[in-house]
Design an enzyme around this catalytic site. Structure first.
Site, PDB file in Angstrom:
ATOM      1  N   LYS A  82      92.916 -51.227  12.504  1.00 13.07           N
ATOM      2  CA  LYS A  82      91.725 -51.293  12.901  1.00 13.07           C
ATOM      3  C   LYS A  82      91.183 -52.398  12.730  1.00 13.07           C
ATOM      4  CE  LYS A  82      90.208 -46.391  12.291  1.00 13.07           C
ATOM      5  NZ  LYS A  82      89.082 -45.263  11.531  1.00 13.07           N
ATOM      6  N   TYR A 124      76.632 -50.803   7.562  1.00  9.56           N
ATOM      7  CA  TYR A 124      76.712 -49.536   7.661  1.00  9.56           C
ATOM      8  C   TYR A 124      75.091 -49.152   8.362  1.00  9.56           C
ATOM      9  CZ  TYR A 124      75.789 -44.362   6.869  1.00  9.56           C
ATOM     10  OH  TYR A 124      75.598 -43.081   6.835  1.00  9.56           O
ATOM     11  N   ARG A 148      96.107 -42.289  22.824  1.00 10.38           N
ATOM     12  CA  ARG A 148      96.927 -41.102  23.182  1.00 10.38           C
ATOM     13  C   ARG A 148      95.892 -40.280  24.037  1.00 10.38           C
ATOM     14  NH1 ARG A 148      93.574 -38.347  19.999  1.00 10.38           N
ATOM     15  NH2 ARG A 148      92.942 -39.211  17.928  1.00 10.38           N
TER      16      ARG A 148
END
Length: 448
Positions: free
Chosen positions: A116, A202, A292
């Site tokens: 990531k 956040y 995917r």
């Protein structure tokens, strides 16, 4: 085109891939664990091979066993589905080195996007918005506190190899940050073998919006518009829909264009999903790329008319995309409910066991992707999802009404399912308004 494809997976996604292969005139080969000997994917495939014991580590994660089955069956390609080895770059590479085409991106692209922190850097390089955060991995607590003070508390700690909410913590202040860093690193190391973490500001009440993309090996990249996956519990998606409600058209175009830039910059081919969070001001920020096919791909298929599995197979075989971007349009609205063998009245406790009676819903605009049947025993070793209920109607209001009708039609005796819980969510005014966020379920239903 391939003559024979092995599906390195189980359950509904294996059935879904077998169906696509059959329509394309391709023979399908299933692999299964001893616990899945009677599963529907084993019954529908042209050939099937047992690859080990009931636990995933004894079967579906055994690379040598899967490659051995592919060699015995003499297949041309391997489709990994989702989960298990689907985003394992090593498995991808072993498949190719063994002479089997891997139906997915290259190992290099998969490895880069699977980290990531690396993916975040790639997003920045492709002018894709990211949440303000640390410049790379956080190596010590002092640096973490300095970064958090710079970007502003609260901060989100994220595992660089993370997924499913593991290795993720929120810290409101410096003292909480030190404790949370240790917990996140420990959890990430245990789950992924990589304890690396980084920080982001956040964003408290976001929507989760993702863009389906597909690219061929000839430089063509297309998006198939976006999906909203904000109905979640503990970072696990419960209900998905396409297109995303209450997303202004200008933002819809911008988020889809950003996804295409991300995929172009990653030198990527085959299907993938670029995930974003969207804040209350409709500003969006990159989260990650899933290299995917995803559980929720049917809602995109319903609104675009594109068979994503067939397109994956064609692209892996070296063909160009069968469409151009301007040929992809959105028709109507689609919803998907993940039907799990869980008891929502007992904190969603998994409820494996034998299904003594089963009736699948039908009717106009209803699709049910599943591998279960009356007499089937849901094993305790895998994900609890027993099927995906998908509806497609001209409007969102009609889609909700049809979904509620279809949920009421499901008859499952012998185990508990989440069907009744989905109906409660669909009735809630916040969901009906389309203004729900990722905290909606925990705030209104579960309290945790």
């Amino acid at each position: 085109m391939f003559q024979k494809v092995l599906i390195a997976n189980r359950g509904e996604i294996a059935v879904r891939i077998i169906r696509a292969c059959r329509e394309m005139g391709i023979q399908s080969v299933a692999v299964y664990s001893t616990a899945d000997a009677d599963s529907m994917h084993v019954q529908l495939a042209d050939e099937a091979y047992c690859v080990g014991g009931p636990k995933s580590a004894e079967s579906y994660l055994k690379i040598d066993q899967i490659i051995a089955a592919a060699e015995v069956a003499n297949v041309d390609a391997i489709h990994p589905g989702y989960g298990f080895l689907a985003e394992n770059a090593h498995f991808n590479e072993v498949c190719r080195e063994s002479g089997f085409e891997f139906i997915g991106p290259s190992p290099a692209a998969m490895e880069k996007l699977g980290d990531k922190n690396t993916a975040r850097s790639m997003a920045i390089a492709s002018d894709v918005p990211v949440v303000p955060g640390s410049d790379g991995l956080i190596e010590d607590d002092k640096a973490a506190i300095a970064t958090a003070n710079q970007i502003g508390f609260p901060v989100l700690i994220k595992a660089t190899a993370g997924g499913g909410g593991k290795g993720m913590r929120v810290a409101e202040n410096a003292e909480a940050l030190e404790k949370a860093l240790s917990q996140a690193r420990t959890e990430a190391q245990a789950a992924f073998g990589n304890g690396g973490v980084y920080l982001e500001r956040y964003i408290g009440s976001p929507r989760h919006v993702e863009v389906q993309v597909i690219a061929d090996q000839h430089g063509h990249v297309c998006h198939l518009f976006e999906r909203d996956c904000s109905v979640q519990r503990r970072h696990q998606k419960l209900i998905e829909e396409a297109p995303s409600p209450n997303l202004p058209d200008a933002k819809r175009k911008a988020i889809c264009d950003a996804a295409v830039r991300m995929i172009r910059g990653a030198d990527y081919s085959n299907a993938g999903t670029v995930e974003f969070i969207v804040d209350p001001n409709d500003d969006f920020f990159f989260i990650e790329v899933n290299a995917r096919i995803q559980v929720e791909h049917p809602v995109t298929e319903m609104i675009t008319g594109v068979d994503l599995i067939k397109e994956q197979i064609r692209v892996a075989a070296g063909e160009e995309l069968s469409f151009t971007q301007d040929q992809i349009t959105v028709t109507g609205h689609a919803l998907e409910c993940r039907i799990n063998a869980e008891n929502p009245d007992k904190n969603f406790m998994p409820n494996p066991g034998t299904i003594s009676k089963f009736y699948a819903p039908g009717g106009l605009g209803v699709r049910f992707d599943s591998h279960v049947y009356g007499g089937y025993t849901v094993p305790p070793h895998y994900d609890s999802m027993i099927g995906k209920l998908i509806v497609h109607r001209p409007t969102r209001e009609e889609a909700i009404a049809t979904m509620r009708r279809a949920l009421a039609e499901i008859q499952t005796e012998g185990i508990s399912t989440t069907a009744s819980f989905h109906d409660k969510v669909l009735q809630h005014p916040e969901f009906v308004s389309g203004k729900h966020d990722t905290k909606f379920v925990e705030r209104e239903f579960t309290g945790k």
